[in-house]
Design an enzyme around this catalytic site. Structure first.
Site, short mmCIF file in Angstrom:
data_model
loop_
_atom_site.label_atom_id
_atom_site.label_comp_id
_atom_site.label_asym_id
_atom_site.label_seq_id
_atom_site.Cartn_x
_atom_site.Cartn_y
_atom_site.Cartn_z
N ASP A 1 0.85 -1.28 -0.21
CA ASP A 1 0.00 -0.01 0.02
C ASP A 1 0.95 1.32 -0.10
O ASP A 1 0.77 2.28 0.70
CB ASP A 1 -0.92 0.06 1.34
CG ASP A 1 -1.76 -1.15 1.51
OD1 ASP A 1 -2.13 -2.00 0.51
OD2 ASP A 1 -1.70 -1.65 2.80
N GLU B 1 -11.57 -0.04 -3.07
CA GLU B 1 -10.72 0.43 -2.14
C GLU B 1 -9.58 1.03 -2.67
O GLU B 1 -9.49 1.23 -3.99
CB GLU B 1 -10.31 -0.72 -1.19
CG GLU B 1 -9.43 -1.63 -1.75
CD GLU B 1 -8.95 -2.93 -0.79
OE1 GLU B 1 -9.37 -2.95 0.23
OE2 GLU B 1 -7.99 -3.88 -1.41
O1 FUB Z 1 -3.02 -3.49 3.41
C1 FUB Z 1 -4.37 -3.87 4.08
C2 FUB Z 1 -5.36 -3.65 2.99
O2 FUB Z 1 -5.26 -4.26 1.99
C3 FUB Z 1 -5.47 -2.13 2.34
O3 FUB Z 1 -5.98 -1.50 3.41
C4 FUB Z 1 -6.10 -2.26 1.15
O4 FUB Z 1 -6.12 -1.36 0.43
C5 FUB Z 1 -5.54 -3.60 0.94
O5 FUB Z 1 -4.32 -3.26 0.12
#
Ligand code: FUB
Length: 338
Positions: free
Chosen positions: A32, A239
């Site tokens: 991320d 997301e």
């Molecule tokens: O790293 C945890 C979660 O996985 C992140 O918040 C999302 O965007 C995904 O990459």
């Protein structure tokens, strides 16, 4: 798969940019990556993936991260420095578990680290921590940002000096539990023909620690101006929101539905609406896809992750490659390759 030979695509296997497809660091797992240029140096604010042995489940409990390490480098391709622990979950008074994807900003002579973590009731909120240096260590505020929820904050500074936070993530990120900014622990995923759940945006106050107004939905629409449905998995939001500005236009990018493309949509103001344009990064190895985009010395770069080092979906490694805006404002699709 063989490297692409299509000249409209960036070939990350090209001889002259071999380093671009290698993990930036291999002594820890990172994911991320939210990159920024502060004082002429590239700082990367990633998640710090850890093998805690937490069993894998649909809510993402195995993404059980405990702290953040900030990375930096002079330039893409240069030596990467790991600045050590910048913030630990035990030092966040209101936190329960799971430090997920962070972001950072600079204002008022202070660096702000924005982070999602579940509170003691197991509800994701977004917190803020401050430091006088971009690499930390950071000191967390005593409470989460009032009115914040869900995950994946991206803080964008507009040319007029205003800051906006984009956020939200469905499923393990709990965005489906929030309607009209009200929490419902029984909130469900949408049915295929229902309108898809939308990401959120809020303007930040001058203190950078609170929202200046109500949290709003971010509308991403098709070329006819219509919102996507839940079943439009290749295009609807899931997301990993990111915002960058190019040639006066606002580029809102994110990971899609259950397909995990990183796509982008363009708009004329930071609140949207944004019109879907296309895929900028196809799915990577591993279940998640999450990115950031920065400009440095006249070139644009995409930071992203995959699971090259571990082969495990919750133990990721961050990478960088060049990003190309075309003359018509579109972005050349990048296909992640090894
Ligand atoms: O790293 C945890 C979660 O996985 C992140 O918040 C999302 O965007 C995904 O990459």
């Amino acid at each position: 798969t063989a490297p692409t030979t299509d000249s409209t695509e960036i070939n990350t296997n090209a001889a002259d940019d071999k380093y671009l497809q290698q993990p930036l660091v291999s002594h820890i797992y990172t994911a991320d990556p939210s990159a920024h240029v502060f004082n002429g140096r590239i700082y990367i604010y990633p998640s710090h993936d850890t093998a805690t042995g937490t069993p894998e489940n649909d809510n993402g409990d195995h993404f059980n991260m405990m702290d953040y390490h900030i990375l930096s480098m002079d330039a893409v391709g240069g030596k990467v420095t790991d600045h050590g622990v910048a913030l630990h979950v035990k030092d966040i008074p209101w936190a329960g578990r799971q430090l997920w994807a962070p972001d950072a900003a600079f204002a008022n002579g202070t660096y702000y680290l924005y982070f999602p973590v579940k509170d003691k009731q197991d509800v994701f909120r977004i917190g803020v921590a401050t430091s006088k240096t971009p690499e930390g260590p950071f000191t967390a505020e005593k409470e989460p940002i009032k009115g914040s929820y869900s995950i994946d904050p991206c803080v964008f500074k507009d040319d007029d000096g205003s800051y906006y936070m984009y956020f939200g993530g469905i499923w393990g990120g709990q965005l489906q539990r929030w309607n009209n900014n009200k929490y419902d622990s029984a909130g469900k995923l949408r049915q295929p023909d229902e309108q898809a759940i939308l990401p959120r945006v809020a303007k930040l106050s001058a203190d950078m620690k609170s929202f200046a107004g109500p949290v709003k939905e971010v509308k991403v629409v098709d070329s006819a101006g219509k919102l996507y449905k839940e079943k439009d998995n290749d295009r609807r939001f899931f997301e990993a929101a990111w915002m960058h500005k190019y040639n006066g236009k606002y580029y809102f990018s994110y990971s899609t539905g259950d397909t995990h493309n990183i796509v982008y949509a363009i708009g004329d103001n930071p609140n949207g609406p944004f019109t879907y344009k296309g895929v900028l990064l196809s799915p990577v190895e591993g279940w998640t896809n999450h990115h950031s985009i920065i400009e440095k010395d006249g070139k644009w770069y995409l930071f992203y992750h995959d699971i090259q080092l571990s082969g495990k979906t919750h133990l990721r490694n961050v990478k960088v490659t060049e990003l190309k805006h075309n003359a018509d404002g579109t972005i050349t699709t990048i296909h992640s390759q090894r």
